[in-house]
Scaffold this motif. Structure first.
Motif, short mmCIF file in Angstrom:
data_model
loop_
_atom_site.label_atom_id
_atom_site.label_comp_id
_atom_site.label_asym_id
_atom_site.label_seq_id
_atom_site.Cartn_x
_atom_site.Cartn_y
_atom_site.Cartn_z
N LEU A 155 -5.50 1.82 -8.61
CA LEU A 155 -6.05 0.98 -7.25
C LEU A 155 -5.77 1.52 -5.63
O LEU A 155 -6.41 1.69 -4.97
CB LEU A 155 -4.51 0.02 -7.30
N GLU A 156 -4.89 3.17 -6.45
CA GLU A 156 -5.11 4.60 -4.87
C GLU A 156 -6.40 5.17 -4.29
O GLU A 156 -6.25 5.51 -3.63
CB GLU A 156 -4.37 5.77 -5.18
N HIS A 157 -7.67 4.98 -5.56
CA HIS A 157 -8.57 5.54 -5.23
C HIS A 157 -9.53 4.06 -5.00
O HIS A 157 -11.21 5.03 -4.73
CB HIS A 157 -9.13 6.37 -5.90
N HIS A 158 -9.60 3.41 -5.28
CA HIS A 158 -10.89 1.89 -4.63
C HIS A 158 -10.91 2.48 -3.51
O HIS A 158 -10.59 2.60 -3.00
CB HIS A 158 -9.81 0.49 -5.48
N TYR A 164 0.52 -1.26 0.37
CA TYR A 164 -0.31 -0.12 -0.29
C TYR A 164 0.93 1.18 -0.30
O TYR A 164 0.61 2.81 -1.10
CB TYR A 164 -1.16 0.10 0.94
N GLU A 165 1.82 1.80 0.49
CA GLU A 165 3.34 2.25 0.84
C GLU A 165 3.86 3.19 -0.08
O GLU A 165 3.90 3.74 -0.88
CB GLU A 165 3.73 2.00 1.70
N GLN A 166 4.01 1.94 -1.23
CA GLN A 166 4.46 1.52 -2.52
C GLN A 166 3.45 2.28 -3.69
O GLN A 166 3.75 1.99 -5.01
CB GLN A 166 5.20 0.46 -2.67
N TRP A 170 -0.49 -6.87 -1.15
CA TRP A 170 0.33 -6.86 -2.04
C TRP A 170 -0.60 -6.21 -3.85
O TRP A 170 -1.91 -6.97 -3.72
CB TRP A 170 1.37 -8.62 -2.21
N TYR A 171 0.03 -5.49 -4.15
CA TYR A 171 -1.04 -4.84 -5.74
C TYR A 171 0.07 -5.78 -7.10
O TYR A 171 1.61 -5.26 -6.83
CB TYR A 171 -0.93 -3.54 -5.68
N ALA A 172 0.14 -6.24 -8.10
CA ALA A 172 0.13 -6.23 -9.20
C ALA A 172 -0.80 -5.67 -10.50
O ALA A 172 -2.23 -5.43 -10.30
CB ALA A 172 0.56 -7.99 -9.63
#
Length: 143
Positions: free
Chosen positions: A61-64, A16-18, A81-83
């Protein structure tokens, strides 16, 4: 429409921080639950939680709206974790629909694509960061 082969390269993993480091390009995004492997003590992908798509994967992702819901699902010591898989506008929704239909992620339960695929036969060949994802699969149109 016609049969289609889609071959996204899954980029990631980001925490999330990345998220600000994820590509600001058109594509799909996957949200995973990651936890420490008891044998290796390394954080590893455990489960695909959600598949989405957006003209900017980073923005998506950032605003979901479901970030808090995903976070609340985690157990102590687990992380999101995000891909991201880049896909042009023309194929982005079809790719996300195929991913949701084939993988049935827990947070895509209300998606129209979970049990219905409105596109012609679509084969997906995933490469890159594909832990807990089927490497090659085909989804057929359903009525």
């Amino acid at each position: 429409m016609s049969e289609q082969l889609l071959s996204p390269k899954m980029l990631g993993y980001w925490t999330y921080e990345q998220l600000h480091d994820t590509p600001d390009e058109s594509g799909i995004f996957c949200v995973f639950r990651a936890a420490r492997d008891p044998e290796t003590e390394q954080m590893e992908v455990q489960e695909l939680l959600y598949v989405g798509e957006h003209r900017s994967a980073r923005y998506g992702l950032e605003h979901h709206a479901d970030q808090d819901k995903w976070q609340a699902f985690l157990q102590l010591g687990e992380e999101l974790w995000y891909a991201v898989g880049l896909a042009g506008h023309a194929n982005r929704e079809r790719l996300a629909a195929a991913m949701i239909n084939a993988h049935k992620p827990r947070f895509n339960n209300s998606s129209q694509y979970r049990d219905h695929f409105p596109y012609d036969e679509t084969t997906v060949h995933i490469y890159g960061k594909k832990d807990k994802l089927q490497s090659i699969f085909t989804v057929e149109r359903t009525a």
